[in-house]
Structure formats: structure tokens, C-alpha cells
Design an enzyme around this catalytic site. Sequence first.
Site, PDB file in Angstrom:
ATOM      1  N   SER A 129       1.023  -1.008   0.139  1.00 28.93           N
ATOM      2  CA  SER A 129      -0.158  -0.156  -0.144  1.00 28.93           C
ATOM      3  C   SER A 129       0.789   1.428   0.109  1.00 28.93           C
ATOM      4  O   SER A 129       1.550   1.198   0.528  1.00 28.93           O
ATOM      5  CB  SER A 129      -0.837   0.255   1.062  1.00 28.93           C
ATOM      6  OG  SER A 129      -1.652   0.628   1.409  1.00 28.93           O
ATOM      7  N   TYR A 142      -2.196   0.159  10.199  1.00 33.49           N
ATOM      8  CA  TYR A 142      -1.943  -0.593   8.382  1.00 33.49           C
ATOM      9  C   TYR A 142      -0.852   0.151   7.839  1.00 33.49           C
ATOM     10  O   TYR A 142      -0.330  -1.050   7.529  1.00 33.49           O
ATOM     11  CB  TYR A 142      -3.620   0.423   7.780  1.00 33.49           C
ATOM     12  CG  TYR A 142      -3.525  -0.455   6.192  1.00 33.49           C
ATOM     13  CD1 TYR A 142      -4.015  -1.815   6.787  1.00 33.49           C
ATOM     14  CD2 TYR A 142      -3.326   0.586   5.730  1.00 33.49           C
ATOM     15  CE1 TYR A 142      -4.412  -1.656   4.982  1.00 33.49           C
ATOM     16  CE2 TYR A 142      -3.231   0.104   4.250  1.00 33.49           C
ATOM     17  CZ  TYR A 142      -4.118  -1.539   3.743  1.00 33.49           C
ATOM     18  OH  TYR A 142      -4.242  -1.864   2.568  1.00 33.49           O
TER      19      TYR A 142
END
Length: 268
Positions: A129, A142
Site C-alpha cells: 500500500s 495499517y
Amino acid sequence: MSKVIFITGASSGIGKAIGEYLANKNYRVFGTSRNPQRIKDSKFPLVKMDVNDNDSIQAAISEVIFKTERIDVLINNAGVGITGPIEETPSTEIENAFNTNLFGPINVIKAVLPQMRKQGGGHILNITSIAGYMGLPYRGIYSATKAALEITIEAMRMETLQFGIQMTNVAPGDFATNIAAGRYHAPVLDDSPYKKAYSNTLKLMDEHVESGEDPLKMAKVVHQIIETKNPKIHYKVGAPMQKFSIVLKRILPDKVYENLLLNHYKLK
């Protein structure tokens, strides 16, 4: 002979888009899902697997190897989202995020490597990501899981090149998927000192996902990478400003970059 593609977390979102695109390009695609029997419209076979269960990982990979005698490309896509003030996020949810986003992919790779060595090579793509390139407020866990996967693969890649095995990280930005629905949200507590800031940031994050890009864009990039003889170590896929944010972090003083994030998330 068509390459055999093994995609984790392929029942929806980016994984499903990649699987359908590659299947249409005549690759032999197998995907995984924790509950494949619930998926009635898959355009490629789904194998039951949970990245948090090593026995399930071994069983799924053995099933595919039994059917095809090889795995040419592993795409580690399975993952979970998590948001919340770190102070108020339960430790069990933090552990689950690391188990799914970091330890799970590592264990899948470890299970696939013996077969790739045996067949003389292979390619492992890891969906990370753009959030893994920076600490984002209320998405810190995250970001940390994806950053850890990026760094782990940088090291693992050097260890496995001698076997003819390539490893590549593909970092998407915001894409229009159902990740927000499946994400763990630490609750917005009425008596929390973070209530206002977290609530506003949560709305902004959900808007970004809803207005995100088509997962087909990721599928096309993954296809290009698979067909590239000497792929790069890192790819970033997303809106120009999302990719440029990584460049800014590299060149700007820390506090200047932090202020950009604070302003973006309306935290000051």
C-alpha cells in the site's frame, strides 16, 4: 503452456479484478477465499484458505500443485484494513492486522518457495500500500503492517534471487473496493479525547475509497509486471498526488511533511 497464477484473497476487490483479468488473458488462475462456497460468480476456481492458518495454507498450495504440478506466480493480496487511535485500538485487533497483512503473506511465501525452487523459478508479487510509505493518522497500524511487508520482501528478494525467484512489491493507493466495509474500525467513543478528530478522519478516508480508482487499473499493472522479464522491486499504482506524496516525504523536512498531512486530514 499457460502460467499458473495463485492469488490470495481473490473473492472480491483487487484480488478478484486481477484474477478475472488474468483468466481472460488465458493464464491458469486459482484464487483463495476463506469461504469459497459462498462465492457463486467467480470466473476462476477458488480454493479454501485462511492466511492466518498454516495448515490451511499448506493444504491450498498442495491442492493447486496436485492439479497443475507448478505455481509460476504467487500474488499475495489477502489483507485487512484497520483504523482508529492507536491508544484506543484493542491489542487483539492490532495482532490480527499484523497476522493477516504481514505474517500471513510470509507464511504463504514460505509454503510456495520449495515448489518454485523445484521448478527452477517463479515470481512473487505482494500487494502492499502507498499507506505503507508513511505513518498516517488513525491508520498507523495499517501503515505499519504494509511498511513491514515492503521491507521484509526487500530482504527476502535478495535471499531468493539465487533460485531464479523474483519478488516484487506493488503498492496501490485508494481503489473503489469493499475494503472499508471489511475494515476494523475502533469505535468512536463519546468520551474519547480523539472523538472529533478521529470521526472527521474516518469520513475522509471512506470518501477516498468510494471515489477511488477502478481495480482494473491494478489488474493491468500486475499483468504488465508478470510479463516483464526483469521487473522492478517496487511499483506504485494510484492517483498522481498519492504517488507524489511518497516523493514529497523523501525530499521535505519531516515537520513540513507532517504539517501537509495534518492539513490534509484537517487535524490542525
